[in-house]
Design a protein around this motif. Structure first.
Motif, PDB file in Angstrom:
ATOM      1  N   ALA A 146       0.821  -1.208   0.000  1.00  0.00           N
ATOM      2  CA  ALA A 146       0.000   0.000   0.000  1.00  0.00           C
ATOM      3  C   ALA A 146       0.859   1.264   0.000  1.00  0.00           C
ATOM      4  CB  ALA A 146      -0.937  -0.005   1.205  1.00  0.00           C
ATOM      5  N   GLU A 147       1.984   1.224   0.699  1.00  0.00           N
ATOM      6  CA  GLU A 147       2.868   2.403   0.725  1.00  0.00           C
ATOM      7  C   GLU A 147       3.425   2.711  -0.658  1.00  0.00           C
ATOM      8  OE1 GLU A 147       5.749   1.530   3.721  1.00  0.00           O
ATOM      9  OE2 GLU A 147       4.469   2.261   5.361  1.00  0.00           O
ATOM     10  N   ALA A 148       3.516   1.701  -1.503  1.00  0.00           N
ATOM     11  CA  ALA A 148       4.036   1.901  -2.858  1.00  0.00           C
ATOM     12  C   ALA A 148       2.940   2.153  -3.881  1.00  0.00           C
ATOM     13  CB  ALA A 148       4.846   0.674  -3.283  1.00  0.00           C
ATOM     14  N   LEU A 149       1.684   2.143  -3.449  1.00  0.00           N
ATOM     15  CA  LEU A 149       0.551   2.293  -4.367  1.00  0.00           C
ATOM     16  C   LEU A 149       0.177   3.756  -4.499  1.00  0.00           C
ATOM     17  CD1 LEU A 149      -1.606   0.749  -6.058  1.00  0.00           C
ATOM     18  CD2 LEU A 149      -3.015   0.702  -3.974  1.00  0.00           C
ATOM     19  N   TRP A 178      -1.971  -0.322  12.371  1.00  0.00           N
ATOM     20  CA  TRP A 178      -0.930   0.401  11.650  1.00  0.00           C
ATOM     21  C   TRP A 178      -1.572   1.203  10.523  1.00  0.00           C
ATOM     22  CZ3 TRP A 178      -1.116  -0.622   6.556  1.00  0.00           C
ATOM     23  CH2 TRP A 178      -1.493  -1.893   6.121  1.00  0.00           C
ATOM     24  N   ARG A 179      -0.891   2.233  10.064  1.00  0.00           N
ATOM     25  CA  ARG A 179      -1.404   3.008   8.929  1.00  0.00           C
ATOM     26  C   ARG A 179      -0.240   3.591   8.146  1.00  0.00           C
ATOM     27  NH1 ARG A 179      -3.262   6.513  13.352  1.00  0.00           N
ATOM     28  NH2 ARG A 179      -2.045   8.445  13.396  1.00  0.00           N
ATOM     29  N   THR A 180      -0.480   3.793   6.847  1.00  0.00           N
ATOM     30  CA  THR A 180       0.526   4.417   6.004  1.00  0.00           C
ATOM     31  C   THR A 180       0.606   5.900   6.332  1.00  0.00           C
ATOM     32  OG1 THR A 180      -1.125   4.713   4.247  1.00  0.00           O
ATOM     33  CG2 THR A 180       0.236   2.718   4.162  1.00  0.00           C
ATOM     34  N   PRO A 181       1.710   6.561   5.996  1.00  0.00           N
ATOM     35  CA  PRO A 181       1.939   7.935   6.473  1.00  0.00           C
ATOM     36  C   PRO A 181       0.850   8.933   6.085  1.00  0.00           C
ATOM     37  CG  PRO A 181       3.973   6.988   5.657  1.00  0.00           C
ATOM     38  CD  PRO A 181       2.897   6.008   5.319  1.00  0.00           C
ATOM     39  N   GLY A 182       0.225   8.758   4.920  1.00  0.00           N
ATOM     40  CA  GLY A 182      -0.754   9.758   4.480  1.00  0.00           C
ATOM     41  C   GLY A 182      -2.199   9.392   4.760  1.00  0.00           C
ATOM     42  N   PHE A 183      -2.430   8.377   5.583  1.00  0.00           N
ATOM     43  CA  PHE A 183      -3.812   7.949   5.819  1.00  0.00           C
ATOM     44  C   PHE A 183      -4.592   9.097   6.471  1.00  0.00           C
ATOM     45  CE2 PHE A 183      -7.307   5.776   7.935  1.00  0.00           C
ATOM     46  CZ  PHE A 183      -7.736   4.924   6.923  1.00  0.00           C
ATOM     47  N   PRO A 184      -5.779   9.446   5.914  1.00  0.00           N
ATOM     48  CA  PRO A 184      -6.483  10.683   6.335  1.00  0.00           C
ATOM     49  C   PRO A 184      -7.334  10.520   7.586  1.00  0.00           C
ATOM     50  CG  PRO A 184      -7.680   9.639   4.534  1.00  0.00           C
ATOM     51  CD  PRO A 184      -6.439   8.806   4.766  1.00  0.00           C
ATOM     52  N   VAL A 185      -6.690  10.378   8.745  1.00  0.00           N
ATOM     53  CA  VAL A 185      -7.424  10.255   9.998  1.00  0.00           C
ATOM     54  C   VAL A 185      -7.796  11.627  10.538  1.00  0.00           C
ATOM     55  CG1 VAL A 185      -6.465   8.032  10.653  1.00  0.00           C
ATOM     56  CG2 VAL A 185      -5.245  10.114  11.253  1.00  0.00           C
ATOM     57  N   ALA A 186      -8.880  11.651  11.317  1.00  0.00           N
ATOM     58  CA  ALA A 186      -9.327  12.918  11.911  1.00  0.00           C
ATOM     59  C   ALA A 186      -8.373  13.337  13.025  1.00  0.00           C
ATOM     60  CB  ALA A 186     -10.736  12.728  12.468  1.00  0.00           C
TER      61      ALA A 186
END
Length: 238
Positions: free
Chosen positions: A212-215, A230-238
């Motif tokens: 996912a980080e490469a997608l 876990w989440r990728t760096p740009g995951f849009p959490v509130a």
């Protein structure tokens, strides 16, 4: 297709929007007739039994199969419309149908909408002027709790996991249920591909995060069998 669809409109329901809503509902019933694996008389069920299908369904079936093949290539074979040897393009169809409904409403003047197909969501515009949409992601191991809250505008959100239907996603390489994650949420711009990629990433298990980080254009959040998030760096959490 064995699930519930809902449409949340945040614009005035003009006559054009009202007509588009009726058309959207009719479209979803049509998609069910063609692609539902829960209906023995659907075109996809008939194809799975090796029976002919009406010619009028040919273009739509061909479009969905082409999208499935593209997703299989993009995911290195982790997405399949024949999991366990059974014809089932549901992992593509739901997102494709929801995104089509979202476009139909937008063309009629409904520019701020949330179209939800069994928890896979296409967001358009805003929840209110100046306010982004907020979508809660259920924690698969803690009923009633959220793993995260996604926030954004013009966003697709798709979750694959065990919370609602148990271990139903198959590893296409083994034909057995995928067990490496409890859930995988993927965000992107368009639900058709985001939904399919979320299914594939869930099947990947431990390999999902790096993939996912490469997608390009997508972000992911995963919940492991131990409950770790876990989440990728740009995951849009509130």
């Amino acid at each position: 297709m064995g699930t519930v669809f809902s449409i949340d409109l945040r614009d005035p329901v003009t006559p054009a929007v009202h007509r588009a809503l009726k058309d959207a509902v009719a479209w979803l019933h049509h998609v069910d007739e063609v692609f539902s694996t829960y209906r023995p008389d659907s075109a996809i069920s008939r194809l799975g039994r090796g029976e002919p299908v009406p010619e009028r369904y040919g273009a739509e079936v061909a479009e969905v199969f082409a999208l499935c093949e593209e997703a299989a290539r993009t995911t290195g074979g982790w997405f399949s419309h024949t999991p366990g040897g059974r014809l089932d393009p549901s992992g593509m169809v739901k997102g494709w149908a929801v995104e089509r409904v979202s476009r139909l409403l937008d063309a009629a003047g409904a520019h701020n909408t949330c179209v939800n197909g069994g928890g896979d969501i296409q967001l358009r515009g805003e929840a209110a002027p100046g306010t982004p949409w907020r979508i809660g992601i259920a924690h698969p191991a803690r009923p009633g709790e959220l793993a995260a809250v996604v926030t954004g505008r013009d966003l697709a959100v798709a979750t694959s996991g065990t919370a609602e239907r148990g271990a139903h996603v198959l590893d296409p390489h083994t034909g057995r249920p995928a067990t490496g994650l409890l859930s995988l949420t993927l965000t992107g711009r368009h639900l058709t591909r985001t939904d399919a990629y979320a299914t594939a990433a869930f099947a990947m298990g431990a390999g999902a995060r790096a993939w996912a980080e490469a997608l390009d254009g997508h972000e992911a959040l995963g919940v492991t069998p131990s409950g770790e998030i876990w989440r990728t760096p740009g995951f849009p959490v509130a």
